[in-house]
Design a protein around this motif. Sequence first.
Motif, mmCIF file in Angstrom:
data_model
loop_
_atom_site.group_PDB
_atom_site.id
_atom_site.type_symbol
_atom_site.label_atom_id
_atom_site.label_comp_id
_atom_site.label_asym_id
_atom_site.label_seq_id
_atom_site.Cartn_x
_atom_site.Cartn_y
_atom_site.Cartn_z
ATOM 1 N N TYR A 101 38.367 -20.009 73.529
ATOM 2 C CA TYR A 101 39.103 -18.848 73.001
ATOM 3 C C TYR A 101 38.747 -17.586 73.809
ATOM 4 N N ILE A 102 37.461 -17.437 74.103
ATOM 5 C CA ILE A 102 37.029 -16.312 74.937
ATOM 6 C C ILE A 102 37.645 -16.405 76.328
ATOM 7 N N PHE A 103 37.771 -17.613 76.831
ATOM 8 C CA PHE A 103 38.367 -17.830 78.154
ATOM 9 C C PHE A 103 39.788 -17.269 78.221
ATOM 10 N N THR A 104 40.553 -17.508 77.149
ATOM 11 C CA THR A 104 41.927 -16.992 77.159
ATOM 12 C C THR A 104 41.951 -15.466 77.058
ATOM 13 N N PHE A 105 40.978 -14.902 76.346
ATOM 14 C CA PHE A 105 40.894 -13.437 76.348
ATOM 15 C C PHE A 105 40.584 -12.930 77.753
ATOM 16 N N GLY A 106 39.714 -13.654 78.449
ATOM 17 C CA GLY A 106 39.401 -13.271 79.833
ATOM 18 C C GLY A 106 40.639 -13.319 80.710
ATOM 19 N N ALA A 150 44.360 -10.305 83.691
ATOM 20 C CA ALA A 150 45.733 -10.202 84.197
ATOM 21 C C ALA A 150 46.350 -8.857 83.828
ATOM 22 N N PHE A 151 46.091 -8.395 82.601
ATOM 23 C CA PHE A 151 46.711 -7.131 82.185
ATOM 24 C C PHE A 151 46.135 -5.951 82.974
ATOM 25 N N PHE A 152 44.828 -5.954 83.217
ATOM 26 C CA PHE A 152 44.246 -4.838 83.979
ATOM 27 C C PHE A 152 44.729 -4.847 85.428
ATOM 28 N N LEU A 153 44.881 -6.026 86.020
ATOM 29 C CA LEU A 153 45.429 -6.091 87.378
ATOM 30 C C LEU A 153 46.872 -5.598 87.397
ATOM 31 N N PHE A 154 47.633 -6.013 86.381
ATOM 32 C CA PHE A 154 49.022 -5.529 86.273
ATOM 33 C C PHE A 154 49.061 -4.007 86.157
ATOM 34 N N ALA A 155 48.195 -3.457 85.285
ATOM 35 C CA ALA A 155 48.217 -2.006 85.057
ATOM 36 C C ALA A 155 47.791 -1.234 86.302
ATOM 37 N N LYS A 156 47.002 -1.865 87.166
ATOM 38 C CA LYS A 156 46.547 -1.161 88.371
ATOM 39 C C LYS A 156 47.584 -1.229 89.491
ATOM 40 N N PHE A 157 48.191 -2.371 89.668
ATOM 41 C CA PHE A 157 49.047 -2.562 90.850
ATOM 42 C C PHE A 157 50.540 -2.504 90.554
ATOM 43 N N PHE A 158 50.925 -2.550 89.295
ATOM 44 C CA PHE A 158 52.339 -2.443 88.945
ATOM 45 C C PHE A 158 52.542 -1.209 88.068
ATOM 46 N N PRO A 159 53.702 -0.559 88.143
ATOM 47 C CA PRO A 159 53.963 0.579 87.246
ATOM 48 C C PRO A 159 54.065 0.109 85.788
ATOM 49 N N VAL A 160 53.251 0.690 84.919
ATOM 50 C CA VAL A 160 53.201 0.208 83.528
ATOM 51 C C VAL A 160 54.361 0.727 82.685
ATOM 52 N N ILE A 161 55.065 1.732 83.197
ATOM 53 C CA ILE A 161 56.242 2.255 82.482
ATOM 54 C C ILE A 161 57.454 2.112 83.391
ATOM 55 N N ASN A 162 58.568 1.756 82.811
ATOM 56 C CA ASN A 162 59.792 1.555 83.576
ATOM 57 C C ASN A 162 60.360 2.912 84.005
ATOM 58 N N MET A 163 60.088 3.285 85.253
ATOM 59 C CA MET A 163 60.500 4.611 85.741
ATOM 60 C C MET A 163 62.014 4.771 85.739
ATOM 61 N N ALA A 164 62.704 3.745 86.167
ATOM 62 C CA ALA A 164 64.162 3.856 86.275
ATOM 63 C C ALA A 164 64.800 4.124 84.913
#
Length: 456
Positions: free
Chosen positions: A419-424, A429-443
């Motif tokens: 269960y902890i593994f899935t939280f990891g 994944a979410f922190f990598l997404f938030a760093k390298f992808f725009p978290v809000i739809n600019m368009a």
Amino acid sequence: MQVVSAIREPLITGTKTLKDVSHDISRQVEGKPTRLWWMAFGVSLALLSWGAYCCWMLLWHGIGVWGLNKTVGWAWDITNFVWWVGIGHAGTLISAILLLFRQRWRMSINRAAEAMTIFAVICAASFPGFHMGRLWLGFYWALPLPNTFGSLWVNFNSPLLWDVFAISTYFTVSLVFWYMGLIPDFAVIRDRAVVQGNKIRALAYNALSFGWQGGAKTWMRYESVALILAGLSTPLVLSVHTIVSFDFATSVIPGWHTTIFPPYFVAGAIFSGFAMVLTLLLVTRKVFKLEQYITVYHIELMNIIIIITGSIVGIAYITELFISWYSRVPYEGYAFYNRVQGPYAWAYWSMMTCNVISPQLFWIKKIRTSIVATFVLSIIVNIGMWFERFVIIVTSIHRDYIPSSWTMFYPTMYDVGQYIFTFGIFFTAFFLFAKFFPVINMAEVKSILKSTSEKK
């Protein structure tokens, strides 16, 4: 000029311009990671590492390391599976259904919610795979391949196979929907990288954007595809958790064999999904300083949905109790008596407290618009929804038709570890997404800027 209702709160505050939107949302992609981001990312990697060790031990020794026994053959694995699938519901709901209903308040939150859906479904899919005992063959076994490939022809009468098709279809459509929405924003980051002279970033985001140029015809086709995908996703939101509920409803176990499960599971999934969206967005808006884009008004609207879905879930709990009494079936009556008064009563009453009582606090506007209260209650709701799945599964099968086989389930460190593994996985994944992808739809946010950020 568009007319703005005097009674509606602005969706974007701070009198932003188009240039401000591009700058505010792109800066976390272009800048170096903050110390807070590194700390959060480090914690998620630590969770992932410890969980990976538990998963390795599971694969090496087999699922005997879990706390399962001959009576309780499903416990934490299926509980976590259903819980993660439910978490993934809000993303597509916000993106697809609210898009079809032309709800503009979705535009600041849909990107992060869609990403949450993708990562949550990946986490959910890991549990059936590990439960097969041979992860490297698990997905192969689930495919309808001829017997000449070495596996038996899959059983199409099994709801577990329906899960495979439902969740894989849901994941595929959600992934395409999410990525397609990112393309125009990747092009914005590419263009800014060209101006800033960063060739590597420009090449990377140009590839990610498929060379998007943003012509009128391109936008027209883009919006048409978005509507088509929204139309495809909408029935999937309702169907995928309905099919997951069939795992239980088509059985003969008292407490499971009930027709209320499909709507009850869908409402619960939306309930828990919105709670997780709130948890993530409240952290995201603070870390990336997006308070003017994810406003208190957005939070209040999501809390209202939590009130509605939480009330539906509460009615479902009461209906289950009534039906168990009204049916006059002794096995059914005992199953619910055991939930309320049995050895797992603590889990049942935890579920009732978290899911039925705590959301009702949002009727008070001061609590509904409070950031701290919303954050705390969103976590409580997620805990309560995990207890709901635990109660349905474990309390229903730990005392079956034969009293001599009655037993208790106790989780081992490997149950907890996976269960902890899935939280990891999820938070990494979410922190990598938030760093390298725009978290809000600019368009999309730019399309509502003038009509929502200017007060009369």
